[in-house]
Scaffold this active site. Structure first.
Site, PDB file in Angstrom:
ATOM      1  N   LYS A 150      -3.509 -21.464  33.186  1.00 28.99           N
ATOM      2  CA  LYS A 150      -4.379 -22.386  33.936  1.00 28.99           C
ATOM      3  C   LYS A 150      -4.824 -21.673  35.202  1.00 28.99           C
ATOM      4  CE  LYS A 150      -2.669 -26.963  32.733  1.00 28.99           C
ATOM      5  NZ  LYS A 150      -2.003 -28.161  33.274  1.00 28.99           N
ATOM      6  N   ARG A 248       1.596 -30.312  26.137  1.00 31.07           N
ATOM      7  CA  ARG A 248       1.735 -29.613  27.435  1.00 31.07           C
ATOM      8  C   ARG A 248       1.854 -30.607  28.592  1.00 31.07           C
ATOM      9  NH1 ARG A 248      -1.249 -24.000  29.345  1.00 31.07           N
ATOM     10  NH2 ARG A 248      -0.557 -24.078  31.503  1.00 31.07           N
ATOM     11  N   ASN A 252       3.986 -32.491  33.179  1.00 25.23           N
ATOM     12  CA  ASN A 252       3.442 -33.311  34.266  1.00 25.23           C
ATOM     13  C   ASN A 252       4.427 -34.345  34.801  1.00 25.23           C
ATOM     14  OD1 ASN A 252       1.036 -31.961  34.092  1.00 25.23           O
ATOM     15  ND2 ASN A 252       0.111 -33.425  32.678  1.00 25.23           N
TER      16      ASN A 252
HETATM   17  P1  NAD Z   1       0.841 -20.249  47.960  1.00 18.45           P
HETATM   18  O1  NAD Z   1       0.221 -19.320  47.016  1.00 18.45           O
HETATM   19  O2  NAD Z   1      -0.026 -20.829  49.022  1.00 18.45           O
HETATM   20  O3  NAD Z   1       2.083 -19.526  48.632  1.00 18.45           O
HETATM   21  C1  NAD Z   1       2.818 -20.212  49.626  1.00 18.45           C
HETATM   22  C2  NAD Z   1       2.948 -19.380  50.896  1.00 18.45           C
HETATM   23  O4  NAD Z   1       3.915 -18.360  50.683  1.00 18.45           O
HETATM   24  C3  NAD Z   1       1.665 -18.676  51.322  1.00 18.45           C
HETATM   25  O5  NAD Z   1       1.573 -18.746  52.718  1.00 18.45           O
HETATM   26  C4  NAD Z   1       1.902 -17.221  50.888  1.00 18.45           C
HETATM   27  O6  NAD Z   1       1.207 -16.310  51.684  1.00 18.45           O
HETATM   28  C5  NAD Z   1       3.392 -17.098  51.093  1.00 18.45           C
HETATM   29  N1  NAD Z   1       4.076 -16.119  50.250  1.00 18.45           N
HETATM   30  C6  NAD Z   1       3.840 -15.812  48.961  1.00 18.45           C
HETATM   31  N2  NAD Z   1       4.778 -14.977  48.509  1.00 18.45           N
HETATM   32  C7  NAD Z   1       5.626 -14.739  49.538  1.00 18.45           C
HETATM   33  C8  NAD Z   1       6.820 -13.980  49.677  1.00 18.45           C
HETATM   34  N3  NAD Z   1       7.369 -13.334  48.642  1.00 18.45           N
HETATM   35  N4  NAD Z   1       7.427 -13.943  50.890  1.00 18.45           N
HETATM   36  C9  NAD Z   1       6.901 -14.644  51.941  1.00 18.45           C
HETATM   37  N5  NAD Z   1       5.803 -15.407  51.856  1.00 18.45           N
HETATM   38  C10 NAD Z   1       5.168 -15.456  50.660  1.00 18.45           C
HETATM   39  O7  NAD Z   1       1.509 -21.511  47.222  1.00 18.45           O
HETATM   40  P2  NAD Z   1       2.401 -21.628  45.903  1.00 18.45           P
HETATM   41  O8  NAD Z   1       3.350 -22.717  46.192  1.00 18.45           O
HETATM   42  O9  NAD Z   1       2.897 -20.348  45.412  1.00 18.45           O
HETATM   43  O10 NAD Z   1       1.342 -22.161  44.831  1.00 18.45           O
HETATM   44  C11 NAD Z   1       0.678 -23.385  45.000  1.00 18.45           C
HETATM   45  C12 NAD Z   1      -0.579 -23.367  44.191  1.00 18.45           C
HETATM   46  O11 NAD Z   1      -0.266 -23.175  42.823  1.00 18.45           O
HETATM   47  C13 NAD Z   1      -1.373 -24.657  44.262  1.00 18.45           C
HETATM   48  O12 NAD Z   1      -2.724 -24.354  44.503  1.00 18.45           O
HETATM   49  C14 NAD Z   1      -1.200 -25.281  42.900  1.00 18.45           C
HETATM   50  O13 NAD Z   1      -2.311 -26.054  42.502  1.00 18.45           O
HETATM   51  C15 NAD Z   1      -1.049 -24.068  42.033  1.00 18.45           C
HETATM   52  N6  NAD Z   1      -0.358 -24.299  40.766  1.00 18.45           N
HETATM   53  C16 NAD Z   1      -0.932 -23.820  39.639  1.00 18.45           C
HETATM   54  C17 NAD Z   1      -0.311 -23.989  38.416  1.00 18.45           C
HETATM   55  C18 NAD Z   1      -0.906 -23.395  37.182  1.00 18.45           C
HETATM   56  O14 NAD Z   1      -0.413 -23.662  36.093  1.00 18.45           O
HETATM   57  N7  NAD Z   1      -1.921 -22.582  37.325  1.00 18.45           N
HETATM   58  C19 NAD Z   1       0.923 -24.651  38.351  1.00 18.45           C
HETATM   59  C20 NAD Z   1       1.494 -25.134  39.521  1.00 18.45           C
HETATM   60  C21 NAD Z   1       0.848 -24.955  40.745  1.00 18.45           C
HETATM   61  N1  GLY Z   2       1.732 -26.635  35.712  1.00 22.04           N
HETATM   62  C1  GLY Z   2       1.546 -27.343  34.504  1.00 22.04           C
HETATM   63  C2  GLY Z   2       0.957 -26.535  33.414  1.00 22.04           C
HETATM   64  O1  GLY Z   2       0.834 -25.340  33.487  1.00 22.04           O
HETATM   65  O2  GLY Z   2       0.569 -27.096  32.418  1.00 22.04           O
END
Ligand code: NAD
Ligand code: GLY
Length: 374
Positions: A150, A248, A252
């Protein structure tokens, strides 16, 4: 040692790929650079990252790729969810095209879920699709967003409204990158880990409950096992239903109310904390529907509390506010929202259709249930 989990893509084995899980003794980023160089010996690599991860890992990784004799360049954008926009996508695309990217160029997402989602969407659409590698560095990205394809960006009217399914060619996880993560970001990822246990695997749930303190101290060996198990579970789900036609949606659990909490707080409550609150609200709804027993609700609340995650719906919004905020959920069908609930720990139930009135009644009865307090 590097462990590998295969993600089998149904009816298209060419799209199947491996998740490589380290750390390895000689440094996982070196292993990753060498493996990418072996796979794409004549391609230029573009490392997409954010401003935090650029300083922490991307500059070093760029050197490791160059050390393999591969041309490589970093494209970085300001960290945080506010960057997950079409504008950032356009910025990255402009940089790629100006730097001479072509159909063989490899897009490497190095960072958290924001980086992975945008970079993957760029990879999906640049020249109608170029090779794509995920190197997730947050717990949330390692157990969830980097696996399963995704990709996308947000729209002012909602999260992830514009995107695609685009599987990576490989995922490289180095668990030791989690040592630099803030406590808040680490807990964010733990909520998704608990979700896998609650909706798919009672043994994982029990392992988490037995080892909560060790998990909080970020024991690398234990984390590696837990992350590997989450990746196996996600791979199984994606294998059964790559494009989220039905099964899938098991992933959720906690997310419908969780998204409402995020939205009402204008995203000040982070995703993981919101999912934690959402899982408890939805488990209590399942109890009220007589789908789930009370003991399981208590176990879920205890584990989340032990891991430092919130479990109560913020009191500054009313039940009708929450119900309204679920109504733009992508899982809405006519006047009903399809909820993913659990009927016991380790067993999710998808597509429980509930009207706004049902949800309002369930949430109100939950609010007045003093017996539920821990
Ligand atoms: P993010 O990518 O914003 O990372 C969080 C923070 O951690 C940022 O400030 C980043 O710079 C920092 N960071 C990253 N790696 C680090 C490390 N090793 N050490 C220190 N700091 C670090 O947020 P996230 O929580 O990783 O991801 C959230 C996003 O993921 C949302 O946009 C959400 O919609 C998306 N998401 C996507 C899916 C999918 O299936 N594609 C699933 C769940 C969430
Ligand atoms: N984060 C939910 C999915 O990948 O389907």
């Amino acid at each position: 040692m590097i462990n590998k989990v295969k993600v089998n893509i149904p009816n298209n084995d060419k799209k199947s790929y491996y998740i490589h899980i380290g750390p390895s003794a000689d440094g996982s980023l070196s292993y990753t650079a060498a493996d990418i160089a072996k796979r794409f010996p004549r391609s230029k690599c573009f490392i997409i990252t954010d401003t935090n991860v650029e300083k922490l890992y991307a500059r070093e990784f760029n050197k490791l790729i160059a050390g393999q004799g591969i041309a490589s360049e970093i494209i970085s954008f300001p960290y945080g969810e506010k960057s997950k926009t079409r504008k950032t996508k356009e910025y990255i695309e402009n940089q790629l095209i100006k730097s001479g990217a072509n159909r063989n160029s490899v897009i490497i997402a190095l960072g958290g879920g924001v980086v992975g989602d945008i970079a993957g969407f760029v990879a999906a659409t640049l020249f109608r699709g170029v090779p794509f590698i995920q190197i997730p560095t947050t717990l949330l990205a390692q157990v969830d967003s980097s696996v399963g394809g995704k990709v996308g960006v947000n729209h002012p009217l909602g999260k992830n409204l514009i995107g695609a399914f685009y599987q990576p060619d490989a995922v490289y996880i180095d668990v030791s990158t989690l040592t630099t993560l803030s406590d808040a970001e680490y807990r964010n990822g733990l909520a998704e880990v608990v979700k896998y246990g609650a909706a798919l695997d009672i043994k994982l749930f029990e392992l988490l409950a037995r080892n909560a303190d060790k998990i909080l101290s970020r024991d690398t060996k234990l984390l590696k096992n837990i992350i590997e198990r989450c990746c196996e579970l996600k791979a199984e789900v994606v294998n059964k239903d790559e494009k989220e036609k039905s099964y899938r949606r098991i992933l959720n659990f906690g997310h419908t109310i969780g998204h409402a909490v995020e939205k009402l707080s204008h995203y000040k409550i982070p995703h993981g904390a919101a999912v934690s609150i959402g899982m408890v609200a939805e488990a209590e709804m399942a109890f009220r529907l007589k789908i789930l027993d009370r003991k399981s609700v208590v176990k879920l609340k205890m584990l989340l509390t032990h891991l430092g995650l919130p479990i109560d719906l913020p009191k500054n919004y009313s039940v009708p506010d929450y119900v309204k905020a679920t109504q733009t959920d992508k899982k809405a069908v006519e006047d009903k929202i399809l909820y993913t609930l659990i009927d016991k720990i380790g067993s999710g139930v998808i597509d429980v259709p509930l009207t706004s009135d049902d949800v309002e009644a369930l949430l109100i009865s939950r609010n007045y249930s003093a017996k539920f307090r821990l």
